[in-house]
Design a protein around this motif. Structure first.
Motif, PDB file in Angstrom:
ATOM      1  N   GLY A 240      -9.459 -34.757  34.695  1.00 17.76           N
ATOM      2  CA  GLY A 240      -8.201 -35.069  35.375  1.00 17.76           C
ATOM      3  C   GLY A 240      -7.240 -33.895  35.409  1.00 17.76           C
ATOM      4  N   ASN A 241      -7.090 -33.215  34.282  1.00 17.29           N
ATOM      5  CA  ASN A 241      -6.116 -32.117  34.223  1.00 17.29           C
ATOM      6  C   ASN A 241      -6.580 -30.895  35.006  1.00 17.29           C
ATOM      7  OD1 ASN A 241      -3.794 -32.943  32.433  1.00 17.29           O
ATOM      8  ND2 ASN A 241      -5.478 -33.452  31.065  1.00 17.29           N
ATOM      9  N   PHE A 242      -7.878 -30.603  34.972  1.00 18.43           N
ATOM     10  CA  PHE A 242      -8.371 -29.504  35.801  1.00 18.43           C
ATOM     11  C   PHE A 242      -8.256 -29.838  37.287  1.00 18.43           C
ATOM     12  CE2 PHE A 242     -10.696 -27.511  32.149  1.00 18.43           C
ATOM     13  CZ  PHE A 242     -10.178 -26.237  32.335  1.00 18.43           C
ATOM     14  N   THR A 243      -8.423 -31.106  37.633  1.00 19.04           N
ATOM     15  CA  THR A 243      -8.249 -31.522  39.033  1.00 19.04           C
ATOM     16  C   THR A 243      -6.813 -31.301  39.482  1.00 19.04           C
ATOM     17  OG1 THR A 243      -9.999 -33.194  38.806  1.00 19.04           O
ATOM     18  CG2 THR A 243      -8.470 -33.446  40.648  1.00 19.04           C
ATOM     19  N   ILE A 244      -5.852 -31.675  38.623  1.00 21.41           N
ATOM     20  CA  ILE A 244      -4.440 -31.453  38.942  1.00 21.41           C
ATOM     21  C   ILE A 244      -4.177 -29.968  39.179  1.00 21.41           C
ATOM     22  CG2 ILE A 244      -2.095 -31.552  38.012  1.00 21.41           C
ATOM     23  CD1 ILE A 244      -3.056 -34.273  38.789  1.00 21.41           C
ATOM     24  N   LEU A 245      -4.650 -29.132  38.274  1.00 18.65           N
ATOM     25  CA  LEU A 245      -4.420 -27.691  38.402  1.00 18.65           C
ATOM     26  C   LEU A 245      -5.045 -27.144  39.678  1.00 18.65           C
ATOM     27  CD1 LEU A 245      -5.102 -26.625  34.697  1.00 18.65           C
ATOM     28  CD2 LEU A 245      -2.885 -26.669  35.857  1.00 18.65           C
TER      29      LEU A 245
ATOM     30  N   LEU B 166      -4.728 -37.651  21.883  1.00 22.72           N
ATOM     31  CA  LEU B 166      -5.826 -37.745  22.852  1.00 22.72           C
ATOM     32  C   LEU B 166      -5.540 -38.654  24.042  1.00 22.72           C
ATOM     33  CD1 LEU B 166      -8.895 -37.934  20.429  1.00 22.72           C
ATOM     34  CD2 LEU B 166      -8.181 -35.989  21.822  1.00 22.72           C
ATOM     35  N   VAL B 167      -4.789 -39.734  23.819  1.00 20.96           N
ATOM     36  CA  VAL B 167      -4.573 -40.685  24.915  1.00 20.96           C
ATOM     37  C   VAL B 167      -3.618 -40.146  25.984  1.00 20.96           C
ATOM     38  CG1 VAL B 167      -3.684 -42.980  25.503  1.00 20.96           C
ATOM     39  CG2 VAL B 167      -5.217 -42.691  23.550  1.00 20.96           C
ATOM     40  N   PRO B 168      -2.441 -39.584  25.629  1.00 16.93           N
ATOM     41  CA  PRO B 168      -1.578 -39.032  26.682  1.00 16.93           C
ATOM     42  C   PRO B 168      -2.245 -37.976  27.562  1.00 16.93           C
ATOM     43  CG  PRO B 168      -0.326 -39.283  24.669  1.00 16.93           C
ATOM     44  CD  PRO B 168      -1.761 -39.565  24.317  1.00 16.93           C
ATOM     45  N   PRO B 169      -3.069 -37.033  27.017  1.00 21.15           N
ATOM     46  CA  PRO B 169      -3.765 -36.103  27.916  1.00 21.15           C
ATOM     47  C   PRO B 169      -4.696 -36.786  28.913  1.00 21.15           C
ATOM     48  CG  PRO B 169      -3.779 -35.242  25.682  1.00 21.15           C
ATOM     49  CD  PRO B 169      -3.224 -36.630  25.598  1.00 21.15           C
ATOM     50  N   MET B 170      -5.201 -37.970  28.570  1.00 24.17           N
ATOM     51  CA  MET B 170      -6.015 -38.718  29.521  1.00 24.17           C
ATOM     52  C   MET B 170      -5.140 -39.456  30.540  1.00 24.17           C
ATOM     53  SD  MET B 170      -8.510 -42.012  28.869  1.00 24.17           S
ATOM     54  CE  MET B 170      -7.071 -43.036  28.495  1.00 24.17           C
ATOM     55  N   LEU B 171      -4.025 -40.037  30.075  1.00 25.84           N
ATOM     56  CA  LEU B 171      -3.175 -40.836  30.960  1.00 25.84           C
ATOM     57  C   LEU B 171      -2.332 -39.990  31.904  1.00 25.84           C
ATOM     58  CD1 LEU B 171      -1.832 -43.618  28.547  1.00 25.84           C
ATOM     59  CD2 LEU B 171      -3.641 -43.810  30.256  1.00 25.84           C
ATOM     60  N   ASN B 172      -1.901 -38.815  31.436  1.00 22.69           N
ATOM     61  CA  ASN B 172      -0.972 -38.012  32.237  1.00 22.69           C
ATOM     62  C   ASN B 172      -1.498 -37.672  33.635  1.00 22.69           C
ATOM     63  OD1 ASN B 172       0.908 -38.079  30.189  1.00 22.69           O
ATOM     64  ND2 ASN B 172       0.340 -36.105  29.345  1.00 22.69           N
TER      65      ASN B 172
ATOM     66  N   THR C 244     -12.645 -40.279  26.392  1.00 23.37           N
ATOM     67  CA  THR C 244     -11.229 -39.981  26.630  1.00 23.37           C
ATOM     68  C   THR C 244     -11.027 -38.499  26.911  1.00 23.37           C
ATOM     69  OG1 THR C 244     -10.580 -41.781  25.141  1.00 23.37           O
ATOM     70  CG2 THR C 244      -8.926 -40.101  25.601  1.00 23.37           C
ATOM     71  N   TYR C 245     -11.686 -37.654  26.141  1.00 22.47           N
ATOM     72  CA  TYR C 245     -11.562 -36.203  26.320  1.00 22.47           C
ATOM     73  C   TYR C 245     -12.142 -35.759  27.658  1.00 22.47           C
ATOM     74  CZ  TYR C 245     -12.168 -31.208  25.376  1.00 22.47           C
ATOM     75  OH  TYR C 245     -12.129 -29.835  25.444  1.00 22.47           O
ATOM     76  N   ALA C 246     -13.305 -36.312  28.035  1.00 16.85           N
ATOM     77  CA  ALA C 246     -13.934 -35.947  29.305  1.00 16.85           C
ATOM     78  C   ALA C 246     -13.022 -36.306  30.478  1.00 16.85           C
ATOM     79  CB  ALA C 246     -15.285 -36.655  29.438  1.00 16.85           C
ATOM     80  N   ILE C 247     -12.406 -37.491  30.429  1.00 18.42           N
ATOM     81  CA  ILE C 247     -11.475 -37.893  31.489  1.00 18.42           C
ATOM     82  C   ILE C 247     -10.267 -36.971  31.510  1.00 18.42           C
ATOM     83  CG2 ILE C 247      -9.959 -39.748  32.285  1.00 18.42           C
ATOM     84  CD1 ILE C 247     -11.955 -41.738  31.057  1.00 18.42           C
ATOM     85  N   ALA C 248      -9.772 -36.610  30.314  1.00 20.59           N
ATOM     86  CA  ALA C 248      -8.610 -35.722  30.230  1.00 20.59           C
ATOM     87  C   ALA C 248      -8.914 -34.354  30.827  1.00 20.59           C
ATOM     88  CB  ALA C 248      -8.168 -35.578  28.775  1.00 20.59           C
TER      89      ALA C 248
ATOM     90  N   ILE D 157      -1.906 -28.036  31.374  1.00 17.65           N
ATOM     91  CA  ILE D 157      -2.388 -26.970  30.488  1.00 17.65           C
ATOM     92  C   ILE D 157      -2.141 -27.335  29.037  1.00 17.65           C
ATOM     93  CG2 ILE D 157      -2.037 -24.564  29.805  1.00 17.65           C
ATOM     94  CD1 ILE D 157      -1.340 -23.991  32.762  1.00 17.65           C
ATOM     95  N   THR D 158      -0.953 -27.868  28.748  1.00 16.93           N
ATOM     96  CA  THR D 158      -0.629 -28.283  27.384  1.00 16.93           C
ATOM     97  C   THR D 158      -1.586 -29.370  26.901  1.00 16.93           C
ATOM     98  OG1 THR D 158       1.707 -27.772  27.760  1.00 16.93           O
ATOM     99  CG2 THR D 158       1.196 -29.208  25.904  1.00 16.93           C
ATOM    100  N   ASP D 159      -1.879 -30.334  27.766  1.00 11.10           N
ATOM    101  CA  ASP D 159      -2.793 -31.416  27.403  1.00 11.10           C
ATOM    102  C   ASP D 159      -4.198 -30.891  27.116  1.00 11.10           C
ATOM    103  OD1 ASP D 159      -0.979 -33.470  27.501  1.00 11.10           O
ATOM    104  OD2 ASP D 159      -1.361 -33.967  29.599  1.00 11.10           O
ATOM    105  N   LEU D 160      -4.647 -29.948  27.915  1.00 10.54           N
ATOM    106  CA  LEU D 160      -5.986 -29.379  27.704  1.00 10.54           C
ATOM    107  C   LEU D 160      -6.071 -28.659  26.366  1.00 10.54           C
ATOM    108  CD1 LEU D 160      -6.717 -28.021  31.301  1.00 10.54           C
ATOM    109  CD2 LEU D 160      -7.983 -29.832  30.130  1.00 10.54           C
ATOM    110  N   VAL D 161      -5.056 -27.870  26.052  1.00  9.23           N
ATOM    111  CA  VAL D 161      -5.069 -27.133  24.783  1.00  9.23           C
ATOM    112  C   VAL D 161      -4.936 -28.091  23.605  1.00  9.23           C
ATOM    113  CG1 VAL D 161      -3.892 -25.388  23.394  1.00  9.23           C
ATOM    114  CG2 VAL D 161      -4.131 -25.055  25.861  1.00  9.23           C
ATOM    115  N   LEU D 162      -4.042 -29.072  23.725  1.00 11.95           N
ATOM    116  CA  LEU D 162      -3.801 -30.003  22.622  1.00 11.95           C
ATOM    117  C   LEU D 162      -5.047 -30.810  22.288  1.00 11.95           C
ATOM    118  CD1 LEU D 162      -1.667 -31.117  20.692  1.00 11.95           C
ATOM    119  CD2 LEU D 162      -1.041 -32.779  22.455  1.00 11.95           C
ATOM    120  N   SER D 163      -5.690 -31.377  23.305  1.00 12.57           N
ATOM    121  CA  SER D 163      -6.877 -32.193  23.047  1.00 12.57           C
ATOM    122  C   SER D 163      -8.061 -31.340  22.594  1.00 12.57           C
ATOM    123  CB  SER D 163      -7.252 -33.000  24.298  1.00 12.57           C
ATOM    124  OG  SER D 163      -7.425 -32.151  25.423  1.00 12.57           O
TER     125      SER D 163
END
Length: 332
Positions: A61-66, A302-308, A54-58, A88-94
């Motif tokens: 995914g989030n770095f790809t968006i950025l 952990l799940v929302p940072p992966m889904l977002n 889950t963390y790896a996908i998050a 950015i928030t998802d990356l820091v939170l997870s």
């Protein structure tokens, strides 16, 4: 004078007398022990694999968006700025909880420094509140874009977006700051073992040998304020959006817009429902199994940072097209 049992003080045990038990100036232990997920020790390996995936996908995914928003000039708009804030928030939170959790599950490394514990506590609550605020900002952006599209660019200008982002950060930071401050001031003389996988505020202060009502009431008030106010604002925005959708003349346009809003609502609910469940069971759910409560607490972190990035990114046509262009260009 007869002495009472020993009391934990700065990581070691010191005796104290009954007459001094209410006046001794206890200081904080040097370390806490995180138990991880008590009751599911046999499944720790499988749980860790799930969380790590889950963390790896998050992260990916989030770095790809950025990256895509940075290189694509056409995506430099309010919706995508909010999406970058969310990433950015998802990356820091997870990242604030998963490395330590994996060290517990994989290497049985359960100790955490007291200051590190308070820092983790602050990051968890601060960035959870920030994520909630960003959901409100994104709901407002969708409301303006769908209900008043002609004024969208004049209402949500870059300075307005920056002010909204600053307000979200300040609100999260200021509301969360008293939690570690109150926790640091408490005396801990019962145990330094935290029955959790992270330094959640109430899980820590429950170890104190003093009145924790101020800490408990404050954290509960903040939770209800943030979740209640933000949920209300999001609900109002999406009710207005749904009203506008049903007024659209074309059926395919209604279905497309409704599908996008529906997926967004699913992500929002995936954050708020486990978060609210975690807060309430910590205070009122004495009959809820501890391992279930801890798992639900980790789900909302952990799940929302992966889904977002999947919902807000892959389902957004502009980001999806730009991503496909990158892969086809590399393929050629």
């Amino acid at each position: 004078m007869q002495e009472t049992p020993f009391c934990l003080r700065v990581g070691h045990l010191l005796p104290y007398t009954m007459s001094d038990s209410n006046t001794t100036d206890f200081t904080n232990p040097s370390t806490f022990i995180l138990l991880g997920i008590p009751g599911l020790e046999a499944a720790h390996v499988w749980i860790s694999i799930t969380f790590c995936t889950t963390y790896a996908i998050a992260v990916l995914g989030n770095f790809t968006i950025l990256f895509i928003v940075k290189i694509e000039q056409s995506l430099h708009g309010p919706m995508y700025y909010f999406l970058c804030m969310l990433a950015i928030t998802d990356l820091v939170l997870s990242t604030s909880i998963l490395p330590k959790m994996l060290s517990i599950l994989w290497f049985n490394s359960r100790e955490i420094n007291f200051s590190a514990c308070l820092t983790q506590m602050y990051f968890i609550h601060c960035f959870s509140a920030m994520e909630s605020g960003i959901f409100v900002a994104m709901a407002f952006d969708r409301y303006v874009a769908i209900c008043d599209p002609l004024r969208h660019s004049t209402i949500l200008t870059n300075p307005v977006v920056a002010k909204i982002g600053l307000a979200v950060v300040l609100r999260g930071g200021m509301l969360s700051l008293p939690c570690p401050i109150l926790a640091r001031r408490l005396p801990y003389c019962r145990t330094n073992i935290i029955s959790h996988s992270s330094c959640e505020h109430l899980a820590v202060v429950k170890l104190a040998c003093a009145d924790i009502r101020v800490s408990s009431y404050y954290s509960l008030s903040v939770a209800f304020f943030v979740i209640g106010l933000d949920s209300f604002c999001i609900a109002v925005s999406y009710i207005q959006i749904l009203r506008a959708i049903f007024c659209l003349p074309r059926r395919d346009a209604r279905l497309k817009t409704f599908g996008t809003c529906g997926s967004h609502l699913c992500v929002i609910l995936a954050f708020y429902i486990p978060a609210l469940f975690s807060f309430l069971t910590h205070r009122f759910g004495q009959n809820v199994a501890l391992h279930f409560h801890i798992l639900m607490a980790n789900v909302y972190l952990l799940v929302p940072p992966m889904l977002n990035p999947i919902i807000y990114g892959v389902r957004t046509k502009q980001i999806r097209d730009r991503l496909l262009q990158l892969f086809t260009h590399k393929g050629n």
